[in-house]
Motif scaffolding. Structure first.
Motif, PDB file in Angstrom:
ATOM      1  N   LYS A  81       0.667  -1.278  -0.060  1.00 29.56           N
ATOM      2  CA  LYS A  81       0.016   0.039   0.011  1.00 29.56           C
ATOM      3  C   LYS A  81       0.909   1.293  -0.059  1.00 29.56           C
ATOM      4  N   LYS A  82       1.634   1.158   0.887  1.00 29.48           N
ATOM      5  CA  LYS A  82       2.765   2.371   0.794  1.00 29.48           C
ATOM      6  C   LYS A  82       3.445   2.661  -0.381  1.00 29.48           C
ATOM      7  N   HIS A  83       3.920   1.741  -0.960  1.00 34.35           N
ATOM      8  CA  HIS A  83       4.351   1.836  -2.348  1.00 34.35           C
ATOM      9  C   HIS A  83       3.484   2.360  -3.475  1.00 34.35           C
ATOM     10  N   ALA A  84       2.113   1.704  -3.412  1.00 32.13           N
ATOM     11  CA  ALA A  84       1.355   2.271  -4.504  1.00 32.13           C
ATOM     12  C   ALA A  84       1.006   3.931  -4.268  1.00 32.13           C
ATOM     13  N   LYS A 226      -7.459   7.541 -17.619  1.00 30.63           N
ATOM     14  CA  LYS A 226      -8.422   7.192 -18.392  1.00 30.63           C
ATOM     15  C   LYS A 226      -8.753   5.681 -18.613  1.00 30.63           C
ATOM     16  N   ASN A 227      -7.750   4.977 -18.307  1.00 32.59           N
ATOM     17  CA  ASN A 227      -7.763   3.329 -18.044  1.00 32.59           C
ATOM     18  C   ASN A 227      -7.576   2.933 -16.599  1.00 32.59           C
ATOM     19  N   ARG A 228      -7.436   1.757 -16.517  1.00 35.22           N
ATOM     20  CA  ARG A 228      -7.119   1.175 -15.125  1.00 35.22           C
ATOM     21  C   ARG A 228      -5.436   1.410 -14.772  1.00 35.22           C
ATOM     22  N   MET A 229      -5.010   1.990 -13.802  1.00 35.55           N
ATOM     23  CA  MET A 229      -3.778   2.021 -13.374  1.00 35.55           C
ATOM     24  C   MET A 229      -3.506   1.123 -12.283  1.00 35.55           C
ATOM     25  N   MET A 230      -2.391   0.351 -12.286  1.00 37.01           N
ATOM     26  CA  MET A 230      -2.134  -0.870 -11.231  1.00 37.01           C
ATOM     27  C   MET A 230      -0.763  -0.639 -11.035  1.00 37.01           C
ATOM     28  N   VAL A 231      -0.723  -0.644  -9.662  1.00 31.59           N
ATOM     29  CA  VAL A 231       0.698  -0.576  -8.944  1.00 31.59           C
ATOM     30  C   VAL A 231       0.841  -1.847  -8.019  1.00 31.59           C
ATOM     31  N   THR A 232       1.565  -2.844  -8.424  1.00 28.53           N
ATOM     32  CA  THR A 232       1.770  -4.016  -7.333  1.00 28.53           C
ATOM     33  C   THR A 232       0.554  -4.708  -6.720  1.00 28.53           C
ATOM     34  N   GLY A 233      -0.451  -4.546  -7.907  1.00 28.24           N
ATOM     35  CA  GLY A 233      -1.542  -5.430  -7.647  1.00 28.24           C
ATOM     36  C   GLY A 233      -2.719  -4.413  -7.049  1.00 28.24           C
ATOM     37  N   LEU A 234      -2.546  -3.405  -6.760  1.00 29.84           N
ATOM     38  CA  LEU A 234      -3.444  -2.321  -6.264  1.00 29.84           C
ATOM     39  C   LEU A 234      -3.801  -1.569  -7.151  1.00 29.84           C
ATOM     40  N   VAL A 242      -5.904   4.533  -3.227  1.00 30.66           N
ATOM     41  CA  VAL A 242      -5.399   3.326  -3.478  1.00 30.66           C
ATOM     42  C   VAL A 242      -6.670   2.361  -3.248  1.00 30.66           C
ATOM     43  N   SER A 243      -6.926   1.410  -4.221  1.00 29.69           N
ATOM     44  CA  SER A 243      -7.888   0.365  -3.752  1.00 29.69           C
ATOM     45  C   SER A 243      -7.559  -0.985  -4.385  1.00 29.69           C
ATOM     46  N   ILE A 244      -8.194  -2.012  -3.863  1.00 29.50           N
ATOM     47  CA  ILE A 244      -8.127  -3.371  -4.259  1.00 29.50           C
ATOM     48  C   ILE A 244      -9.052  -3.648  -5.755  1.00 29.50           C
ATOM     49  N   GLY A 245      -9.548  -2.507  -6.216  1.00 31.42           N
ATOM     50  CA  GLY A 245     -10.310  -2.754  -7.500  1.00 31.42           C
ATOM     51  C   GLY A 245     -11.715  -3.016  -7.523  1.00 31.42           C
ATOM     52  N   LEU A 274      -9.176 -11.241   3.248  1.00 27.53           N
ATOM     53  CA  LEU A 274      -9.901  -9.991   4.015  1.00 27.53           C
ATOM     54  C   LEU A 274      -9.040  -9.467   5.157  1.00 27.53           C
ATOM     55  N   SER A 275      -8.148 -10.122   5.697  1.00 29.32           N
ATOM     56  CA  SER A 275      -7.132  -9.637   6.669  1.00 29.32           C
ATOM     57  C   SER A 275      -6.063  -8.647   6.077  1.00 29.32           C
ATOM     58  N   TYR A 276      -5.815  -9.041   4.733  1.00 29.28           N
ATOM     59  CA  TYR A 276      -5.206  -8.134   4.027  1.00 29.28           C
ATOM     60  C   TYR A 276      -5.556  -7.049   3.618  1.00 29.28           C
ATOM     61  N   ILE A 277      -7.048  -6.859   3.022  1.00 28.69           N
ATOM     62  CA  ILE A 277      -7.856  -5.650   2.788  1.00 28.69           C
ATOM     63  C   ILE A 277      -7.832  -4.831   3.836  1.00 28.69           C
TER      64      ILE A 277
END
Length: 313
Positions: A81-84, A226-234, A242-245, A274-277
């Motif tokens: 998360k901090k990275h994203a 304009k489209n989906r931007m993903m950083v290390t799965g987020l 930052v969201s899980i999508g 869920l613990s990760y979320i």
């Protein structure tokens, strides 16, 4: 120096440690995990004896080596998360990926690194210490996924790479981070990122070490708001969060609804996710509690811990 350190902290005889070092490439168990493309990735896991020695090297040596702030993995206090979040306020994103990252870092690279960063820097470090480090931290002449020492050792060896890419990015007004073998560049200025891949190629070709790194250009990805931007799965959302999508959220809702029908492995996976979320997007946990009830969500989250308790009893 290194031999004495390992011996003092593990209570193992020096002769035994040297024997482990000389036969280390035979002390790995091979298994496979699936990749996103459906292929299998080979993982080499060290034996209990080798793993214990690598743990000492990890804690007493590698954790003390300098790493660049742009490197966002493996270090205490770092998270996905901090990275994203470092890229969430930018409109344009570029992701680059190294081919066979760990395997590209060879024992020759480690020896070159040691001559410049360990000998004369760490008191008492000698060529014999470098030889022992190479034997204990490599598999058939290179780093490997599964070894405890590979992540931090790769980070240390990539310090000069990170310096060069950070400097390039700073001049262009671009944010640069590296998460293991993934390179991320972001900016709010259109077309700034288009020449980054060729610049990165030029930089890695000039590196003294690691000198076999190579960008996998088939995985190069340009994205924008304009489209989906993903950083290390987020997902980086349009409101700069930052969201899980959304697709992952739909999948989770479906599994919660079918919780009683899931097999044990699927339940364990959902419980862990869920613990990760909770650490990535806690507001979504609140939404799930409102929809399905806090008791149900709590029972799912604690499913893993209940399993551990049953195993111990």
């Amino acid at each position: 120096m290194l031999l004495e350190l390992i011996s003092s902290l593990t209570l193992l005889e020096e002769e035994y440690i040297l024997n482990i070092a000389q036969t280390s490439s035979k002390l790995y168990k091979k298994f496979y995990i699936p990749k996103k493309n459906g292929k299998l990735r080979a993982i080499y896991h060290p034996s209990k004896e080798l793993k214990g020695i690598q743990r000492v090297i990890h804690n007493e040596l590698l954790q003390k080596l300098p790493t660049h702030p742009a490197s966002a993995a493996y270090k205490q206090g770092c998270s996905i998360k901090k990275h994203a979040e470092q890229h969430k306020k930018c409109k344009y994103l570029l992701r680059l990926d190294f081919k066979n990252f760990f395997e590209s870092i060879s024992e020759i690279d480690i020896r070159c690194f040691a001559r410049k960063n360990l000998i004369g820097v760490i008191k008492g470090w000698s060529e014999e210490d470098t030889k022992l480090l190479v034997e204990l931290a490599t598999f058939k002449g290179g780093l490997t996924i599964g070894s405890i020492t590979s992540p931090l050792l790769s980070d240390a060896l990539c310090y000069q790479l990170d310096v060069a890419l950070f400097s390039l990015s700073h001049v262009l007004g671009v944010t640069y981070t590296r998460y293991a073998d993934d390179l991320y560049f972001s900016t709010n200025h259109r077309n700034i990122l288009k020449n980054i891949p060729s610049n990165v190629d030029s930089i890695i070709k000039k590196l003294e070490y690691p000198n076999r790194l190579e960008i996998n250009h088939s995985k190069t990805n340009h994205s924008s708001k304009k489209n989906r931007m993903m950083v290390t799965g987020l997902t980086l959302t349009n409101d700069f969060n930052v969201s899980i999508g959304r697709s992952k959220k739909r999948e989770i809702r479906s599994k919660i609804y079918k919780w009683s029908e899931l097999n044990k492995d699927d339940k364990l996976h959902l419980s862990g996710y869920l613990s990760y979320i909770k650490s990535v997007e806690p507001s979504f946990i609140n939404t799930l509690c409102g929809k399905y009830g806090a008791t149900i969500i709590q029972n799912i989250i604690t499913f893993n811990s209940k399993k551990d308790t049953n195993l111990k009893s």
